[in-house]
Scaffold this active site. Structure first.
Site, PDB file in Angstrom:
ATOM      1  N   SER A  71       0.841  -1.196   0.000  1.00 19.30           N
ATOM      2  CA  SER A  71       0.000   0.000   0.000  1.00 19.30           C
ATOM      3  C   SER A  71       0.877   1.248   0.000  1.00 19.30           C
ATOM      4  O   SER A  71       2.106   1.160   0.023  1.00 19.30           O
ATOM      5  CB  SER A  71      -0.893  -0.003   1.238  1.00 19.30           C
ATOM      6  OG  SER A  71      -0.093   0.277   2.377  1.00 19.30           O
ATOM      7  N   LYS A  72       0.221   2.384   0.028  1.00 22.11           N
ATOM      8  CA  LYS A  72       0.905   3.688   0.019  1.00 22.11           C
ATOM      9  C   LYS A  72       1.910   3.791   1.164  1.00 22.11           C
ATOM     10  O   LYS A  72       2.963   4.396   1.033  1.00 22.11           O
ATOM     11  CB  LYS A  72      -0.135   4.803   0.197  1.00 22.11           C
ATOM     12  CG  LYS A  72      -0.738   5.250  -1.111  1.00 22.11           C
ATOM     13  CD  LYS A  72      -1.109   6.737  -1.011  1.00 22.11           C
ATOM     14  CE  LYS A  72      -1.145   7.440  -2.323  1.00 22.11           C
ATOM     15  NZ  LYS A  72      -1.813   6.832  -3.410  1.00 22.11           N
ATOM     16  N   ARG A  73       1.516   3.203   2.271  1.00 20.27           N
ATOM     17  CA  ARG A  73       2.358   3.236   3.474  1.00 20.27           C
ATOM     18  C   ARG A  73       3.747   2.632   3.220  1.00 20.27           C
ATOM     19  O   ARG A  73       4.716   2.938   3.902  1.00 20.27           O
ATOM     20  CB  ARG A  73       1.560   2.467   4.515  1.00 20.27           C
ATOM     21  CG  ARG A  73       2.145   1.874   5.680  1.00 20.27           C
ATOM     22  CD  ARG A  73       1.000   1.420   6.606  1.00 20.27           C
ATOM     23  NE  ARG A  73       0.502   0.099   6.209  1.00 20.27           N
ATOM     24  CZ  ARG A  73       1.091  -1.020   6.536  1.00 20.27           C
ATOM     25  NH1 ARG A  73       2.182  -0.999   7.257  1.00 20.27           N
ATOM     26  NH2 ARG A  73       0.591  -2.191   6.144  1.00 20.27           N
ATOM     27  N   HIS A  74       3.845   1.734   2.218  1.00 20.32           N
ATOM     28  CA  HIS A  74       5.147   1.146   1.876  1.00 20.32           C
ATOM     29  C   HIS A  74       5.859   1.970   0.804  1.00 20.32           C
ATOM     30  O   HIS A  74       6.850   1.537   0.241  1.00 20.32           O
ATOM     31  CB  HIS A  74       4.971  -0.279   1.335  1.00 20.32           C
ATOM     32  CG  HIS A  74       4.321  -1.211   2.303  1.00 20.32           C
ATOM     33  ND1 HIS A  74       3.048  -1.687   2.127  1.00 20.32           N
ATOM     34  CD2 HIS A  74       4.775  -1.738   3.461  1.00 20.32           C
ATOM     35  CE1 HIS A  74       2.735  -2.488   3.142  1.00 20.32           C
ATOM     36  NE2 HIS A  74       3.762  -2.526   3.963  1.00 20.32           N
ATOM     37  N   GLY A  75       5.305   3.150   0.528  1.00 22.51           N
ATOM     38  CA  GLY A  75       5.911   3.976  -0.518  1.00 22.51           C
ATOM     39  C   GLY A  75       5.479   3.510  -1.893  1.00 22.51           C
ATOM     40  O   GLY A  75       6.012   3.948  -2.909  1.00 22.51           O
TER      41      GLY A  75
END
Ligand code: GLU
Length: 486
Positions: free
Chosen positions: A252-256
């Site tokens: 997800s976005k949280r992983h860049g």
């Protein structure tokens, strides 16, 4: 092996992301490494979610990645059209054939009725699937249902049997058709379902290998039943594992992780992205990590795709990007960073040839400091400022007792110089160091004050780069400024 034909079949319901772009890449690499044909097919049967903007963005991103297609939108081909929304006749024909053979039937159940029965099944603890209510309607039944104003769907009569997917990545995966309800081929609005359109198209486009994400593996059981029912040859399948973050959670976005377009805007290179995507679940097995697209074509093979989930690590991606930036020629890199320099307000939109030649020197000075292209803004800032911004610890350095001597010698050596290129700058520094050594000044005692005078900071590009970018006059000017601060 017969002529290899593979396809990437995006649904234009979102932007291209890491997982989907790996699927394009693997298809493309397989086609190119086998002298096969790579097809792009737009799966836009879901009219409510498909948009032209997403379609354009996907096409633009695939092109930017350098993954050209032999048949598909823009280039055409003899199995077109390559938009599912334009292939309705084919689906209708195939559905009619199945109806005629008794392998499909019309279903008149409404959405509401289906939902009610689904809920009831869940309540009873039964796995919800279509209960076959319309499986054996007589033509009388059908007439009366039509007279109620019901619009039929066409459903596939799922045969009872085991289905084995011989997957090139996963090995043999067995499914029991009992868990598959009679699924829809043609919806009541006349549009084909995803599962049906895929099979009709893969057969019509003579696809030999279907390479796609593992999320489609369960669908493949349905596809195999349809290929068989329609008497089509069954392609080979290769389902790639999911891509996860380093914490093994869904990417997800949280992983860049973001869309391909966003990486491009941030200044990732397409060559690095392709390199990074290739390493998601595939490896050459010898630890090698840096590849160009052409090198990948030489070494890619499906049997080296791993069964376990692929891990996307943004830090590794950045590292790979930095490696690819280092491999660019100064001219190529300059061309790529110009928009960022303009964005930062350092240059205008149409720099003169002379200015570009100077920017090339700046780029050479900072090349190894760049992880993404947009880093150029920060790394090259010092070259575009009228005056250096002195950091606090830089000002401390100027208080050291040897500083006046360092500046005196530097000024003297610089004054003798004419044009200063990198080589000349190295010679100047050597001469300055040599003379200062006889005064017992060396190492940091020499280089720190010079760096502070020229850049205002204690770290940055190599000094010989700085001197050659600024040239004689500017260097002398900055030393005078610094002397005032001593
Ligand atoms: N259109 C499908 C998707 O975007 C891909 C179908 C396939 O590759 O068979 O997920």
């Amino acid at each position: 092996m017969k002529d290899i034909r593979v396809r990437f079949a995006p649904s234009p319901t979102g932007h291209l992301h890491i997982g989907t772009s790996r699927t394009v890449l693997f298809n493309w690499l397989f086609a190119r490494s086998q002298n096969g044909v790579f097809i792009l097919r737009i799966e836009d049967t879901d009219r409510s979610r498909s948009t032209v903007e997403y379609e354009r963005s996907i096409i633009e991103d695939i092109s930017w990645l350098g993954l050209n297609w032999d048949e598909g939108p823009e280039v055409g081909g003899k199995y077109g059209p390559y938009y599912q929304s334009q292939r309705g006749e084919l689906y209708k024909k195939a559905a009619d054939e199945l109806l005629k053979k008794g392998l499909a039937y019309r279903c008149y159940c409404t959405e509401i009725e289906l939902e009610e029965r689904r809920e009831e099944a869940i309540k009873q603890g039964v796995m919800p699937k279509y209960d076959g209510q319309c499986r054996n309607l007589t033509s009388e039944d059908e007439k009366s249902l039509i007279s109620e104003g019901r619009k039929p769907t066409i459903r596939f009569r799922v045969p009872k049997r085991k289905i084995v997917v011989h997957d090139l990545v996963k090995g043999d995966v067995e499914f029991d058709s009992n868990i598959i309800g009679d699924f829809i081929l043609i919806r009541s609005d006349g549009m084909a379902s995803f599962n049906f359109a895929v099979v009709v198209d893969d057969a019509a486009m003579k696809i030999t290998h279907v390479i796609r994400g593992e999320d489609h593996l369960a669908n493949t059981a349905r596809h195999i039943l349809l290929f068989e029912a329609l008497g089509y040859p069954i392609p080979k399948f290769a389902h790639n594992s999911m891509t996860l973050g380093p914490d093994h959670a869904k990417l997800s976005k949280r992983h860049g992780a973001t869309s391909i377009g966003e990486y491009r805007r941030q200044g990732f290179l397409s060559s690095a992205l392709v390199n990074c995507l290739a390493l998601l679940g595939w490896s050459l097995g010898d630890g090698r990590e840096i590849f160009t697209l052409q090198e990948l074509v030489q070494v890619f093979s499906i049997d080296r795709i791993s069964k376990s989930p692929a891990i996307f690590d943004i830090e590794k991606f950045k590292w790979i990007n930095g490696q690819h930036i280092r491999k660019l020629s100064i001219k190529e890199l300059t061309y790529l960073v110009l928009p960022y320099l303009e964005e930062a307000g350092y240059i205008n939109a149409k720099p003169t040839a002379k200015k570009v030649a100077w920017i090339e020197k700046v780029v050479e000075a900072v090349q190894t400091n760049l992880v993404v292209l947009s880093d150029i803004k920060e790394s090259s800032k010092l070259f575009f400022e009228d005056k250096p911004e002195y950091s606090k610890d830089a000002l401390e350095v100027l208080k050291e007792e040897q500083v006046p001597k360092v500046f005196e010698v530097l000024k003297k050596v610089l004054a003798k110089a004419n044009e200063i290129d990198i080589e000349k700058a190295k010679i100047i520094l050597k001469e300055v160091a040599g003379e200062l050594k006889s005064h017992g000044i060396k190492g940091k005692g020499v280089y720190h004050p010079i760096r502070v005078a020229l850049t205002g900071a204690l770290s940055g590009p190599e000094l010989f780069y700085v001197i050659s970018v600024f040239g004689k006059e500017k260097c002398l000017e900055r030393i005078e400024e610094a002397i005032k601060l001593v």
